[in-house]
Each structure stands twice: as C-alpha cells, then as structure tokens.
Motif scaffolding. Structure first.
Motif, short mmCIF file in Angstrom:
data_model
loop_
_atom_site.label_atom_id
_atom_site.label_comp_id
_atom_site.label_asym_id
_atom_site.label_seq_id
_atom_site.Cartn_x
_atom_site.Cartn_y
_atom_site.Cartn_z
N TRP A 36 0.83 -1.21 0.00
CA TRP A 36 0.00 0.00 0.00
C TRP A 36 0.86 1.26 0.00
O TRP A 36 0.51 2.26 -0.62
N ALA A 71 0.73 4.19 -2.75
CA ALA A 71 0.53 5.59 -2.41
C ALA A 71 1.60 6.47 -3.04
O ALA A 71 1.33 7.58 -3.52
N TRP A 102 1.05 9.60 -5.71
CA TRP A 102 1.64 10.92 -5.56
C TRP A 102 2.48 11.28 -6.79
O TRP A 102 2.37 12.37 -7.35
N GLY A 120 -2.03 10.15 -1.87
CA GLY A 120 -0.75 9.56 -1.48
C GLY A 120 -0.08 10.33 -0.37
O GLY A 120 0.46 9.75 0.58
N THR A 137 -1.44 9.48 3.10
CA THR A 137 -1.38 8.08 3.55
C THR A 137 0.05 7.55 3.68
O THR A 137 0.29 6.60 4.43
#
Length: 482
Positions: free
Chosen positions: A40, A44, A48, A74, A77
């Motif tokens: 994950w 992310a 971004w 992104g 997170t």
C-alpha cells in the motif's frame, strides 16, 4: 482537462511505474509480516508521483488543482503506511492492530477531506495559482493553517517509523544492516525533497522535489528487494539472543549466498562476519570441498562432521533445514553448528574406560543407592556364573554366605553410606553353590552436589591364594606336632 508535454514528468512517471511494480511484488508476498503495508505504501507513492506528473502537465488551473488534490491521496497516507510497515516488519511477533491504524489515520483522513474542499475554507490552500518558471509550470499555493498541522503530524509518523529501524541497526551486521540502510535512504530522500520545497530552497520556483525524492525511495526499495531480498529473506526483527547463542547459525538464501551468520558460527569457521555476509556460501566454505560437495543440494539433515586432523581436529553437529515462506516455497537454508568436540573426547574416554572395565581381570559391580545391581562385567560372570541379565536388579546378597561374619557387612554398609571407601574380604557362593573367596574395594559414586548416586565394587578372586594359605598353615601345624 487539458495537458501539455514537459520533460519534468518523465522521472515522475518512471517512479510511478517502479512503485506500482513494488506494490505488486510486495502484495504477492503479503503473508510476510509488513508486506501488505509495503504494498500500500508503494501504491501511495505511485499515486503521488503520477498525480504530480499530471499536475505539472496540466495546461489550465482547474486541471492542476484537480491533480494536486489527487496527489494528497498519497501525501496523506504515505507517513501512516510507512509507520505501519516499519512497525509490522520490525516487530514480527506483534502487529499493529487495526484499531491503532484507524486511530492514527483519523487526522490524515480529515486532512484529505479538507484538501478536496479547500475552496470553501482555505485551511489547506488559502490561495492557489499557476506558477510559471521558464518551461516549468506548476500549481503555486499559499498553505493554510491546517496544512502545517498535518505537516508536523506527518513528520512525527515518519520519525516513529524510522525509530523502529534505528533501534535495531546497532545490533545488525552485513546484509541486515544493508537492508536497513536501503530503507533509511528510502525514507530520507523524499523528505529531504519535501523540506527543500517547504523552505522555498528549490532551484525552480514552486518545484516540489518530494515526488522526485520518491524516485530515489522506490529505486532504493527495489534495490533492497533485488540485491538484499528485503521480502524473501528472514525478517529483520531478529532477537539479540541469536548473537548470544553458543551454537553457530548460518542462513543461506535462495541464491546460495550467506544471508546471515552469528558470531559463534563465524568463530567456528574462522572468518569474520563482515567477510561472510553476502558472499557465496561455496566461497566461504571452499576450505572443505568434501563437505560442500556432500551437502550442496541437501535441504535437511542432522549428523556429525569433523574438520581438521590430529590435535586440531574438531567435531560438529551439523543441522540443515529448509527455510520456507508462508506459501511453503523454499527461500533458503538454515545451517546450525554445535561444537561437540569436548563431548566426542568425553565419549572416547568413556569408551576407553568401558573397554578397560569390560577387559578388567577383576570383577566389577555397580549398584544403585539401594544396593541393587545395575552393571557387572564379564569377569564377574566368569567367577560367579551369573550372567548380566540374571544379576541385573538383584542385590549382591545372592552371593552371601554365613561364612562372612555379619559385622563385616554392617561395617561395609556404614562406611560406604557415610561416603567412605571400604576394603575387606568375603566368602561368597557361586551360582552352582561352590564357595569362593574374594577381596573387595567398595566406594560410593557422587554427583556434582556430592550426593551418592551409585556404589562400585572392584573384587578379586583369592580362592587359590586362600587354599594355598590354608595348606601352608596345615603343614606348619603338622610340622610343629612332629
């Protein structure tokens, strides 16, 4: 939406593609602790990087604003996912609970909602516009109050995650330390870029170097996966007890390289840890070609091996076992080495002693503390006629006769139970009923706590000597009468 090509998007698109690959690779190994969070996290980063590329390529303000907001999926997170990844990967026995993740994720979620509604309150961007510097076009912003709150919070999450790495790096070496160094590069690079952007030190006005930093980050992570096998090798959360083990431990990865070795093993093979880790196992063990050839393709075994000759010969208990991931695929081998040289020497001395006892010209009897026979040697069988099987569990009283005064047996028992050694003579009876004489030396055997565990009797048949002595006495008596 309108877009214009600019070369600034190329490194961002490359970073996005690599990040997506890292996310796929990590997710395919999601049974490994920390791998889902890494997947994950990489995803992310991709959001971004690609979002920023589209923001830069945007030809009008609405396009740039839209993709700048997408970037924040992104942005908000990544710090949280980094902390979760570090915690789970470096704390193998205790994963961060979903409740904790949700709690830590409340502020990033609020921030993301404020980003998509910033036009109405200005808490994230109080003002935004197109910034043009030569051929570079980006979204220029004036950050609002809430942005700085989140910025501080994000750095705190980043520091917490980094803490789990730093607290271990002092105790790691070789490949493990290189893994950690790769991870530190992965986290520092984008945040250096972010710091430069926030402080306005960028070479081009409003150029956000953070996504470019993530280009370095994902390459560093990919390097850790390819070169140091970040996912495939044993987790870095390695208890310090491994270093304190007296037994040697060596981890061989799926490429046949030494992935880990503790100090005990390095000492046993006579090479430093730094010279060992990351090197092909065949090169490390090339001094023992017969052993490397024998065990090159062996996954599992437990046997004794010897190294050296003569006075320098040493014996080891060698253990080989496969290392498997949670998908049961073999990812390496674990080698354990236990120095059993002293035990081998002790066993050899014990065998020598056993042979000496077996071949002894004297009868040897070992009993427990209650006097029950646990061992007799062949000489005892030859003298008494009782076999080992017939004597086991019996009391030496099976040999007793009334020709030996009772006070002799009483004195014997009092002496040996008090820890002393008794010497004397018996007149005993063989299995066939024949009488014989023997001298005996009976001693207690004690453990390390000076407690009596057994008694041992060393006896010699003196029947012939007694008969000769009796004949001489009769002759002397007869001569004296004459």
């Amino acid at each position: 939406m309108h877009f214009l090509y600019t070369p600034y998007i190329i490194p961002l698109c490359v970073a996005g593609a690599i990040s997506i690959w890292v996310a796929y690779y990590a997710w395919s190994h999601r049974m490994v602790a920390g791998a889902p969070a890494l997947a994950w996290l990489a995803l992310a980063v991709a959001v971004w990087a690609v979002g920023y590329a589209l923001e830069i390529a945007g030809a009008d303000l609405p396009t740039k604003v839209l993709w700048a907001k997408v970037e924040y999926i992104g942005t908000t997170t990544i710090p949280l996912l980094w902390m979760v990844f570090c915690y789970n990967y470096f704390n193998q026995n205790r994963q961060l609970s979903l409740r904790s993740i949700v709690t830590f994720g409340i502020l990033p979620l609020i921030t993301l909602l404020l980003v998509f509604t910033t036009e109405y309150h200005g808490l994230i961007w109080s003002r935004y516009y197109i910034s043009q510097a030569g051929g570079f076009s980006s979204l220029g912003v004036v950050h609002g109050f809430w942005f700085w709150i989140y910025w501080i919070y994000a750095y705190l999450l980043l520091l917490v995650g980094t803490y789990f790495i730093v607290r271990l790096i002092r105790h790691k070496h070789g490949l493990y330390r290189r893994q950690i160094a790769a991870l530190i590069v992965a986290v520092i690079a984008p945040w250096i870029g972010n710091f430069i952007y926030i402080t306005g030190l960028t070479p081009i006005t409003n150029l956000d170097l953070t996504p470019f930093g993530f280009t370095v980050a994902v390459v560093s992570t990919a390097w850790a996966i390819f070169r140091f096998q970040l996912i495939n090798l044993l987790p870095l959360a390695r208890d310090t007890i491994v270093e304190e083990m007296e037994d040697g431990m060596i981890v061989i990865d799926s490429q046949g390289r030494v992935a880990d070795i503790n100090r005990a093993a390095a000492t046993m093979i006579g090479i430093s840890v730094a010279q060992t880790v990351g090197k092909p196992a065949l090169d490390i063990f090339n001094r023992w070609p017969n052993l490397t050839k024998k065990y090159e393709d062996v996954l599992e075994t437990l046997e004794e091996i010897s190294i050296g000759e003569g006075d320098i010969q040493r014996w080891f208990e060698l253990g080989l076992s496969p290392l498997r991931n949670r998908d049961k695929a073999v990812i390496g081998r674990l080698i354990t080495l236990r120095d059993v040289t002293k035990r081998k020497w002790a066993d050899e001395r014990l065998r020598q002693l056993s042979r000496a006892v077996e071949a002894s010209p004297a009868s040897i009897v070992i009993t427990d503390i209650d006097g029950n026979i646990q061992y007799v040697n062949p000489k005892f069988t030859l003298v008494t006629g009782y076999t080992l099987q017939e004597a086991l569990g019996k009391n030496p009283r099976i040999l007793k006769t009334n020709r030996t005064p009772p006070e002799v047996h009483r004195q014997l028992w009092e002496t040996i139970t008090a820890g002393g050694e008794w010497h004397g003579e018996f007149c005993n009876r063989k299995k066939n009923g024949e009488f014989y004489w023997e001298t005996a030396s009976i001693s207690p055997i004690m453990d390390v706590n000076e407690r009596i565990t057994n008694y041992v009797a060393v006896k010699e048949d003196i029947t012939e000597q007694r008969l000769i002595q009796e004949r001489l006495q009769l002759q002397n008596k007869y001569l004296s009468i004459l």
